[in-house]
Design a protein around this motif. Sequence first.
Motif, PDB file in Angstrom:
ATOM      1  N   GLY A 130      99.854   4.177  37.938  1.00  0.00           N
ATOM      2  CA  GLY A 130      99.897   3.710  39.324  1.00  0.00           C
ATOM      3  C   GLY A 130     100.159   4.879  40.252  1.00  0.00           C
ATOM      4  N   SER A 131     100.104   4.620  41.548  1.00  0.00           N
ATOM      5  CA  SER A 131     100.205   5.704  42.531  1.00  0.00           C
ATOM      6  C   SER A 131     101.575   5.741  43.187  1.00  0.00           C
ATOM      7  N   ILE A 132     101.933   6.933  43.664  1.00  0.00           N
ATOM      8  CA  ILE A 132     103.165   7.147  44.414  1.00  0.00           C
ATOM      9  C   ILE A 132     102.783   7.830  45.727  1.00  0.00           C
ATOM     10  N   ILE A 133     103.265   7.272  46.827  1.00  0.00           N
ATOM     11  CA  ILE A 133     103.094   7.954  48.112  1.00  0.00           C
ATOM     12  C   ILE A 133     104.474   8.271  48.643  1.00  0.00           C
ATOM     13  N   ALA A 134     104.742   9.557  48.787  1.00  0.00           N
ATOM     14  CA  ALA A 134     106.008   9.981  49.390  1.00  0.00           C
ATOM     15  C   ALA A 134     105.677  10.483  50.792  1.00  0.00           C
ATOM     16  N   ALA A 135     106.099   9.707  51.788  1.00  0.00           N
ATOM     17  CA  ALA A 135     105.802  10.090  53.173  1.00  0.00           C
ATOM     18  C   ALA A 135     106.722  11.224  53.590  1.00  0.00           C
ATOM     19  N   PRO A 136     106.193  12.197  54.309  1.00  0.00           N
ATOM     20  CA  PRO A 136     107.078  13.250  54.828  1.00  0.00           C
ATOM     21  C   PRO A 136     107.942  12.688  55.946  1.00  0.00           C
ATOM     22  N   LYS A 137     109.022  13.385  56.257  1.00  0.00           N
ATOM     23  CA  LYS A 137     109.859  12.922  57.379  1.00  0.00           C
ATOM     24  C   LYS A 137     109.036  12.908  58.657  1.00  0.00           C
ATOM     25  N   LYS A 138     108.142  13.901  58.775  1.00  0.00           N
ATOM     26  CA  LYS A 138     107.270  13.923  59.951  1.00  0.00           C
ATOM     27  C   LYS A 138     105.856  14.239  59.445  1.00  0.00           C
TER      28      LYS A 138
END
Length: 538
Positions: A130-138
Amino acid sequence: MVALLVVGAISTPSYAKTTQYNLTIERLPVNITGKTMEKVTVNGGIPAPTLRFTEGDDVVIHVTNKMKEDSSIHWHGLLIDPAMDGVPTFNGFPGIRPGETFTYRFHIRQSGTYWYHAHSMAQEQDGLYGSIIAAPKKETIKADRDYVIVLSDFIEEDGDTVMSNLKMMSDYYANARLTIGDFFKDVGERGWDKAWNDAKDWGDMRMARTDLSDVTGYTFLTNGKSPEQNWTGIFKPGERVRLRFINASAMSFFDVRIPGLKMSVVQSDGQNVEPVAVDEFRFAPAETYDVIVTPQDSKPYTIAAESIDRSGFAIGTLATSEGQRGKIPALRPRALLTMGDMNMEMMMKDDPDMEMTPADMISGWAKAGTPEGDKALSYADLRYAGIQKDTRQPERTIDVKLGGNMERFIWTINGKKFSEAEPIKLRYGERVRLAFTNETMMAHPMHLHGMFVQLENGQPAEKLPNKHTVIVPPGGSYSVLLTADEAGEWAFHCHLLYHMMAGMMTKVVVAKLDPGDVPPPAKTTTTPATSGGHHATH
Ligand SMILES: [Cu+2]
């Protein structure tokens, strides 16, 4: 004696939020190809759900194994406490026994597109990815739409059956092939001309030069959907659409294109790169590329990911409404591996009498069939979007020879399969070069857990791109730089699943050495760090 550095608790700022997930692994009937069969599902589906985090989050993931066999989940590309990396037998992790729940806890120290998968038997082939999306703080990459595109290779047989078929007969799914070792042995015994002529005959008759993959019979999936089921992403003309391509297949390399659209590559293996405009890219199992496309017309565009053995496509569609289909391009001819894939240029210098046609010299691996005038991404194009903090020259070079015995379907690193291999020991903070040499006629995507490597791709030191997985082409070589700044035991292996299972894996131990064990300082042409100090690749 080697003692692991004690990894201190990572201090978490008080504003960090905790993100929780519950994942249940279970063999359940699924129907993807028109036939119902039991496969490994997570929360009832294939692929496993997308996990969304924000950089700085604390993460708690409860993983329950409802199968009758041990399981595990590895968080591919995440910088992580080694005990949470999810490789059974490494760092004291026992795997997840049947009926048990293991709780993973870690801190998100990065952003980008990553993925997760089983590290037990062939469960990854059977559906555990499965996938992981780690959003940046900005977020610095602007997009109006954002889609994950998980590509995979689905086969009706159980992965363990595929493995035992390959073990019984390595050409079960393809044809017998020549290795470079065999070839050189033949040269030694009978001379260049005879050996080369025979090799050519084998190539023509027995497809030795076309064996780009070990396993055939796959249906290629886009987000778990077959080409018939046609995964569709909606857009409005003029929008910037971000596509996060993840190659979650067990064994398949893809050439990816979207006819009619230029792709701007903005991220590679989760790490931002300076945008590169391309018409297509090739990627290996475990690699990821994020691209931005801006479709201008109100019509369907086909996302076409063609497996490099040209046995089919993973297909998806970008459209303004559900139910539309674009044209599916014709399959390109399969590339033939040639002597150009075997570092023959060097040998020619030694043996000027050796006869080779210009066609023999062109690397088959490099020939994707890209149309004249189109641009295919190359590793050399990738430039880190930030500034690398560690730009030191390496203190030493570690040779990583990729080999195999095709007859017995054994794959090795430095001549040893995993069960026989001595770990590669690195001093905490040391800077090394990993110099890969591929002595086989298959490409191997080499993945190091726990740390990024920097590709030595010709860009300036501060611009070398970070990667977690590196393709080493058939008969070729490639090198990367590594700052060993994460203490622990890290798996290091080929990400072709059956190559890993057949031995192409080793352990990298990053440890603090007792003073008595420290080797004398290297007398190399080491130059001091130009910036940053001794451990900082992230
Ligand atoms: Cu491999």
